[in-house]
Design a protein around this motif. Structure first.
Motif, PDB file in Angstrom:
ATOM      1  N   LEU A 207      19.792 -73.660  44.512  1.00 26.44           N
ATOM      2  CA  LEU A 207      19.172 -74.779  45.986  1.00 26.44           C
ATOM      3  C   LEU A 207      19.918 -75.910  45.609  1.00 26.44           C
ATOM      4  O   LEU A 207      20.279 -76.445  45.761  1.00 26.44           O
ATOM      5  N   GLN A 208      20.692 -75.764  47.314  1.00 28.97           N
ATOM      6  CA  GLN A 208      21.603 -76.916  47.673  1.00 28.97           C
ATOM      7  C   GLN A 208      21.488 -77.882  48.639  1.00 28.97           C
ATOM      8  O   GLN A 208      22.353 -78.427  48.863  1.00 28.97           O
ATOM      9  N   HIS A 209      20.577 -77.487  49.439  1.00 28.95           N
ATOM     10  CA  HIS A 209      20.289 -78.208  51.033  1.00 28.95           C
ATOM     11  C   HIS A 209      18.693 -78.261  50.753  1.00 28.95           C
ATOM     12  O   HIS A 209      18.453 -76.978  50.929  1.00 28.95           O
ATOM     13  N   ILE A 210      18.248 -79.695  51.067  1.00 22.84           N
ATOM     14  CA  ILE A 210      16.086 -79.112  51.672  1.00 22.84           C
ATOM     15  C   ILE A 210      17.136 -80.109  52.822  1.00 22.84           C
ATOM     16  O   ILE A 210      17.807 -81.227  53.222  1.00 22.84           O
ATOM     17  N   HIS A 211      16.195 -79.148  54.533  1.00 24.62           N
ATOM     18  CA  HIS A 211      15.652 -80.167  55.555  1.00 24.62           C
ATOM     19  C   HIS A 211      14.239 -81.312  55.158  1.00 24.62           C
ATOM     20  O   HIS A 211      13.411 -79.923  55.015  1.00 24.62           O
ATOM     21  N   LEU A 212      14.261 -81.729  55.321  1.00 22.61           N
ATOM     22  CA  LEU A 212      12.934 -82.442  55.210  1.00 22.61           C
ATOM     23  C   LEU A 212      12.181 -82.939  56.262  1.00 22.61           C
ATOM     24  O   LEU A 212      12.724 -83.899  56.990  1.00 22.61           O
ATOM     25  N   GLN A 213      11.466 -82.311  56.655  1.00 26.76           N
ATOM     26  CA  GLN A 213      10.218 -82.424  58.070  1.00 26.76           C
ATOM     27  C   GLN A 213       9.146 -82.631  57.348  1.00 26.76           C
ATOM     28  O   GLN A 213       8.719 -81.958  56.685  1.00 26.76           O
ATOM     29  N   ASP A 214       8.416 -83.098  58.069  1.00 27.41           N
ATOM     30  CA  ASP A 214       6.939 -82.782  57.903  1.00 27.41           C
ATOM     31  C   ASP A 214       6.355 -82.206  59.069  1.00 27.41           C
ATOM     32  O   ASP A 214       7.076 -82.826  60.497  1.00 27.41           O
ATOM     33  N   ALA A 215       5.071 -81.454  59.223  1.00 27.07           N
ATOM     34  CA  ALA A 215       4.647 -81.051  60.255  1.00 27.07           C
ATOM     35  C   ALA A 215       3.004 -80.275  60.367  1.00 27.07           C
ATOM     36  O   ALA A 215       2.689 -80.586  59.288  1.00 27.07           O
ATOM     37  N   ASP A 216       2.614 -79.171  60.517  1.00 31.68           N
ATOM     38  CA  ASP A 216       1.218 -79.589  60.742  1.00 31.68           C
ATOM     39  C   ASP A 216       0.390 -78.163  60.175  1.00 31.68           C
ATOM     40  O   ASP A 216      -0.398 -77.366  59.994  1.00 31.68           O
ATOM     41  N   GLY A 217       1.961 -77.205  59.853  1.00 24.80           N
ATOM     42  CA  GLY A 217       1.464 -75.736  59.238  1.00 24.80           C
ATOM     43  C   GLY A 217       1.683 -75.197  60.977  1.00 24.80           C
ATOM     44  O   GLY A 217       1.072 -74.042  60.749  1.00 24.80           O
ATOM     45  N   TYR A 218       1.843 -75.381  62.436  1.00 27.59           N
ATOM     46  CA  TYR A 218       1.219 -75.097  63.265  1.00 27.59           C
ATOM     47  C   TYR A 218       2.337 -74.538  63.564  1.00 27.59           C
ATOM     48  O   TYR A 218       3.117 -73.570  64.484  1.00 27.59           O
ATOM     49  N   ALA A 219       3.722 -75.403  63.817  1.00 28.97           N
ATOM     50  CA  ALA A 219       4.614 -74.779  64.648  1.00 28.97           C
ATOM     51  C   ALA A 219       5.525 -76.163  63.923  1.00 28.97           C
ATOM     52  O   ALA A 219       5.954 -76.554  62.717  1.00 28.97           O
ATOM     53  N   ASP A 220       6.941 -76.595  64.613  1.00 27.58           N
ATOM     54  CA  ASP A 220       8.292 -76.776  63.891  1.00 27.58           C
ATOM     55  C   ASP A 220       8.228 -78.296  64.634  1.00 27.58           C
ATOM     56  O   ASP A 220       9.197 -78.375  65.411  1.00 27.58           O
ATOM     57  N   ARG A 221       7.927 -78.701  63.715  1.00 26.13           N
ATOM     58  CA  ARG A 221       7.275 -80.286  64.446  1.00 26.13           C
ATOM     59  C   ARG A 221       8.511 -81.206  64.547  1.00 26.13           C
ATOM     60  O   ARG A 221       8.792 -82.473  64.842  1.00 26.13           O
ATOM     61  N   HIS A 222       8.698 -81.258  62.947  1.00 28.94           N
ATOM     62  CA  HIS A 222      10.470 -82.305  62.812  1.00 28.94           C
ATOM     63  C   HIS A 222       9.533 -83.374  63.025  1.00 28.94           C
ATOM     64  O   HIS A 222      10.141 -84.788  63.826  1.00 28.94           O
ATOM     65  N   TRP A 223       8.619 -83.647  62.835  1.00 26.08           N
ATOM     66  CA  TRP A 223       8.254 -84.499  62.435  1.00 26.08           C
ATOM     67  C   TRP A 223       8.126 -85.830  60.759  1.00 26.08           C
ATOM     68  O   TRP A 223       8.778 -85.478  60.645  1.00 26.08           O
ATOM     69  N   SER A 224       8.597 -87.124  61.510  1.00 23.58           N
ATOM     70  CA  SER A 224       8.602 -88.219  60.374  1.00 23.58           C
ATOM     71  C   SER A 224       8.100 -88.226  59.254  1.00 23.58           C
ATOM     72  O   SER A 224       6.439 -87.734  59.027  1.00 23.58           O
ATOM     73  N   LEU A 225       8.195 -88.460  58.163  1.00 24.48           N
ATOM     74  CA  LEU A 225       7.498 -88.232  57.211  1.00 24.48           C
ATOM     75  C   LEU A 225       6.101 -88.822  56.610  1.00 24.48           C
ATOM     76  O   LEU A 225       6.551 -90.337  57.161  1.00 24.48           O
ATOM     77  N   GLY A 226       4.985 -87.886  56.406  1.00 22.50           N
ATOM     78  CA  GLY A 226       3.543 -88.972  56.536  1.00 22.50           C
ATOM     79  C   GLY A 226       2.412 -89.036  57.850  1.00 22.50           C
ATOM     80  O   GLY A 226       1.672 -88.922  57.620  1.00 22.50           O
ATOM     81  N   GLU A 227       3.365 -87.859  59.621  1.00 23.68           N
ATOM     82  CA  GLU A 227       2.801 -87.542  59.744  1.00 23.68           C
ATOM     83  C   GLU A 227       2.139 -86.308  60.322  1.00 23.68           C
ATOM     84  O   GLU A 227       1.716 -86.225  60.710  1.00 23.68           O
ATOM     85  N   GLY A 228       2.240 -85.321  58.930  1.00 20.39           N
ATOM     86  CA  GLY A 228       2.308 -84.394  58.856  1.00 20.39           C
ATOM     87  C   GLY A 228       1.136 -84.165  58.273  1.00 20.39           C
ATOM     88  O   GLY A 228       0.387 -85.239  56.827  1.00 20.39           O
ATOM     89  N   ASN A 229       1.024 -82.372  57.419  1.00 16.45           N
ATOM     90  CA  ASN A 229       0.436 -82.375  56.098  1.00 16.45           C
ATOM     91  C   ASN A 229       0.899 -81.498  55.042  1.00 16.45           C
ATOM     92  O   ASN A 229       0.341 -81.057  54.213  1.00 16.45           O
TER      93      ASN A 229
END
Length: 272
Positions: A207-229
């Protein structure tokens, strides 16, 4: 001084101008996303490179780019399609060399359909790896030559181990693993994949890279962290055992919320 890991972000050059102070305050890692479309790749991209160098004068964080991905797979059985994809990979790495970037994100070839069918058709699993090698072999050599690493990002991946095995199959330090937390969470919520922390554990030292995005488990939301679950404590607990020092890159739609995402992780005691 805090011992919490420092997060960076993915953004375009226009967005970099807005977040330059935030990026420089802790010399955060950066992923530039201006170089993914055919018109840019086939055009004169040197002005973008020169603009980036000017904006990043004095930047000491690690620099990468999101590589080309629109409209293709790196595992096409069609040799003519593979030639186009190989060209796009070369263009992306040429840009890395011009920028001094040391990482390029590429998309995994594994789909929801392939998860259920790789073992349905005899030899299909091996053919997929072969097609990727035929597509990427020149890019991997080029990455080795310029000191860059191609990181394979999960998109629809359900099997958290297949992409890791694909990266390892090259036997090269120029191929590693990326995880997108929102993609993993989508696969967990919608297609029966394991939770995000399992992806981290499977990748291990690859592992050398992570995209951190928040989501709801249904779609590729790319929400701000803390806005998903997404269960961020479990993700960072899994990361605590990884020694490969992956780049932690906030990748969200609303770029104005990049600092807020970092603050959210800091409020949880996970990152800064």
């Amino acid at each position: 001084m805090s011992s919490l890991p420092v997060v960076g972000a993915a953004m375009t050059l226009d967005e970099l101008e807005l977040h330059r102070d935030w990026l420089f305050d802790k010399q955060r890692d950066l992923e530039l996303q201006d170089f993914v479309t055919a018109d840019v790749l086939d055009g004169d991209w040197m002005p973008l490179v020169e603009r980036a160098k000017t904006l990043l004068d004095g930047h000491q964080g690690r620099l990468g780019i999101h590589g080309p991905f629109w409209g293709f797979t790196i595992a096409s059985p069609d040799p003519d399609i593979r030639a186009v994809v190989a060209k796009r990979m070369k263009q992306g790495l040429d840009i890395c060399a011009a920028l001094g970037a040391t990482q390029m994100v590429a998309h995994s070839p594994y789909t929801t359909w392939s998860y259920n069918n790789l073992d349905n058709n005899e030899g299909e699993r091996e053919r997929t790896v072969e097609y990727v090698h035929l597509t990427m072999r020149d890019a991997v050599r080029q990455a080795e030559d310029i000191g860059a690493v191609i990181v394979l990002e999960n998109i629809e991946d359900i099997d958290q181990h297949a992409r890791v095995a694909l990266a390892e199959s090259f036997g090269s330090p120029a191929v590693a693993v990326s995880i997108d937390t929102g993609h993993a969470h989508y696969a967990y919520g919608s297609t029966g994949a394991p939770p995000v922390d399992y992806y981290v554990k499977a990748a291990g030292e690859r592992l050398q890279h992570i995209h951190l995005q928040d989501a709801d488990g249904y779609a590729d939301r790319h929400w701000s962290l803390g806005e998903g679950n997404i269960l961020w404590h479990s993700v960072f607990a899994a990361l605590s055992g990884v020694r490969s020092n992956p780049r932690l890159i906030i990748e969200i739609k609303d770029k104005s919320k990049i600092p807020a995402s970092a603050h959210y992780l800091e409020s949880l005691g996970l990152a800064q």
